[in-house]
Design a protein around this motif. Structure first.
Motif, short mmCIF file in Angstrom:
data_model
loop_
_atom_site.label_atom_id
_atom_site.label_comp_id
_atom_site.label_asym_id
_atom_site.label_seq_id
_atom_site.Cartn_x
_atom_site.Cartn_y
_atom_site.Cartn_z
N ALA A 162 51.49 -52.98 -62.64
CA ALA A 162 51.72 -53.02 -61.19
C ALA A 162 50.58 -53.74 -60.48
O ALA A 162 50.78 -54.36 -59.43
CB ALA A 162 51.88 -51.60 -60.63
N GLY A 163 49.40 -53.69 -61.07
CA GLY A 163 48.25 -54.34 -60.47
C GLY A 163 48.23 -55.84 -60.64
O GLY A 163 47.44 -56.53 -59.98
N LEU A 164 49.10 -56.38 -61.49
CA LEU A 164 49.10 -57.82 -61.72
C LEU A 164 49.57 -58.60 -60.49
O LEU A 164 49.35 -59.81 -60.41
CB LEU A 164 50.00 -58.17 -62.91
CG LEU A 164 49.60 -57.59 -64.27
CD1 LEU A 164 50.58 -58.04 -65.35
CD2 LEU A 164 48.17 -57.98 -64.64
N HIS A 165 50.20 -57.95 -59.54
CA HIS A 165 50.70 -58.63 -58.35
C HIS A 165 49.62 -58.88 -57.30
O HIS A 165 49.83 -59.65 -56.36
CB HIS A 165 51.82 -57.81 -57.69
CG HIS A 165 52.95 -57.48 -58.62
ND1 HIS A 165 53.92 -58.39 -58.95
CD2 HIS A 165 53.25 -56.35 -59.30
CE1 HIS A 165 54.78 -57.83 -59.78
NE2 HIS A 165 54.39 -56.60 -60.01
N PHE A 166 48.47 -58.23 -57.44
CA PHE A 166 47.43 -58.29 -56.42
C PHE A 166 46.50 -59.48 -56.67
O PHE A 166 46.16 -59.79 -57.81
CB PHE A 166 46.61 -57.00 -56.42
CG PHE A 166 47.34 -55.81 -55.88
CD1 PHE A 166 47.14 -55.39 -54.57
CD2 PHE A 166 48.24 -55.11 -56.68
CE1 PHE A 166 47.82 -54.29 -54.07
CE2 PHE A 166 48.92 -54.00 -56.19
CZ PHE A 166 48.71 -53.59 -54.88
N THR A 167 46.10 -60.12 -55.58
CA THR A 167 45.08 -61.16 -55.62
C THR A 167 43.87 -60.67 -54.84
O THR A 167 43.95 -59.72 -54.05
CB THR A 167 45.59 -62.46 -54.99
OG1 THR A 167 45.86 -62.23 -53.60
CG2 THR A 167 46.87 -62.97 -55.68
N GLU A 168 42.75 -61.34 -55.05
CA GLU A 168 41.56 -60.97 -54.29
C GLU A 168 41.78 -61.20 -52.80
O GLU A 168 41.32 -60.39 -51.96
CB GLU A 168 40.37 -61.77 -54.80
CG GLU A 168 39.95 -61.39 -56.22
CD GLU A 168 38.85 -62.27 -56.76
OE1 GLU A 168 38.46 -63.23 -56.08
OE2 GLU A 168 38.37 -61.99 -57.88
N ALA A 169 42.49 -62.27 -52.44
CA ALA A 169 42.75 -62.55 -51.03
C ALA A 169 43.63 -61.47 -50.41
O ALA A 169 43.41 -61.04 -49.27
CB ALA A 169 43.42 -63.92 -50.89
#
Length: 350
Positions: free
Chosen positions: A189-196
């Motif tokens: 589920a965390g793969l969708h997040f970017t630093e921005a």
């Protein structure tokens, strides 16, 4: 709701995502409202508008190791090795000077104890024992073991992806906030997040806290009993830092939402929370099995991917939102051609 057959569904093969989206936040998002059972079709970037000031987002900062190694016996026979417990191996290295842990092996026939396996220049292993389908290997490396593992290992993509990992997977099958090495499967589920994206929601007033659960290969282990309550779930190592426990306990006291990113974060939070709703810091073995009938003590909402049929992860989200509600949402996702599993699209259940 306790029969394994209650968690079967038909999924067209072409909906299994075998590659990630070009941009992490380009995936789709099915927003599911628990209270009404209503769902809304969105893009993952829309999650920012669904979060409110004061929400506390909890992420799993485990880092996936390149746990899959391709080697050869001295006879030339190919052997594929999957490291199962990196943390165990590092503890052995500190004690004995060699990385040594449990592994799965794939070869044309069972590999005998004492057999050397060569992975390339600088890295080899010796099979020490075999028990109940699992081997114990002692690795021999020239120089730093982690450096050799990075040089020779591949990312351990789930079996349903049905392709070999490539150089891009070392980046894409890893969250942007990964820091604590030890997982052999990504908290997807965390793969969708970017630093921005994370910076944007912080600017909105969303708090972010971290914990660790080293996802093991057992997350793919099928349930083999008809009555799911008889399933013996896998164990994974977790850590909840004091600052994370303090932040979550304060959020709960303030009446703010605690939103878990992924089932791994959900399991850790619920395992470490006592019946009075207090989350306790600490580290150890997490073996909680969440299925319908479970009363959640900590988590108010979650971000998650779409899970495989008959899996413990599907049972967990069914416990959170209700089995019928989840299956209606999955039917809608199939109808609208959402991408499933590790590299697939996401859900926000709130």
């Amino acid at each position: 709701m306790y029969q394994l057959s209650d968690y079967r569904f038909d999924l067209p093969e072409e909906l299994i995502a075998r590659h990630p989206e070009k941009e992490r936040t380009d995936s789709r998002l099915l927003h599911l409202e628990r209270s009404t059972g209503e769902y809304h079709h969105r893009n993952f970037a829309d999650l920012a508008s669904l979060l409110s000031e004061g929400d506390l987002l909890v992420v799993n900062n485990t880092s996936v190791i390149p746990a899959r190694l391709i080697g050869h016996k001295e006879s030339g026979g190919k052997v594929e090795v999957l490291i199962l417990d990196y943390r165990e191996g590092m503890m052995a290295k500190d004690r004995e000077g060699h990385f040594s842990c449990r592994c799965l092996l794939k070869a044309s026939k069972r590999v005998k104890p004492g057999t050397p396996i060569h992975f390339g220049e600088g890295l080899s292993a010796v099979v020490e024992s075999f028990d109940k389908g699992v081997y114990h290997l002692r690795f021999l490396s020239e120089g730093d073991f982690d450096a050799q593992l990075e040089a020779h290992g591949k990312m351990p993509l789930p079996p349903y992806i049905k392709r070999d990992a490539d150089a891009f997977d070392k980046k894409t099958y890893q969250t942007v906030y990964a820091k604590n090495r030890g997982a052999v499967a990504a908290p997807t589920a965390g793969l969708h997040f970017t630093e921005a994206f994370m910076s944007a929601i912080r600017a909105k007033g969303v708090e972010i806290a971290e914990l660790t659960l080293h996802v093991g290969y057992g997350t793919f282990e099928p349930v083999r009993v008809d009555d799911i309550r008889e399933h013996d779930i896998h164990t994974e190592w977790y850590e909840v830092p004091q600052e994370t426990a303090d932040a979550i306990n304060k959020a709960k006291a303030d009446g703010r939402r605690v939103i878990a990113v992924g089932t791994t974060s959900v399991r850790t939070l619920e395992f470490a929370t006592t019946e009075d709703g207090t989350l306790h810091p600490g580290a150890g073995a997490c073996n909680i099995f969440i299925y319908p009938g479970y009363k959640f003590k900590c988590v108010d909402a979650m971000v998650t991917n779409f899970h495989t049929p008959e899996s413990t992860l599907l049972m967990l989200v069914s416990a959170f939102a209700g089995r019928d509600t989840i299956f209606n949402a999955y039917e809608e996702a199939v109808k609208h051609r959402y991408r499933f599993f590790s590299y697939g699209d996401a859900m926000f259940i709130a």
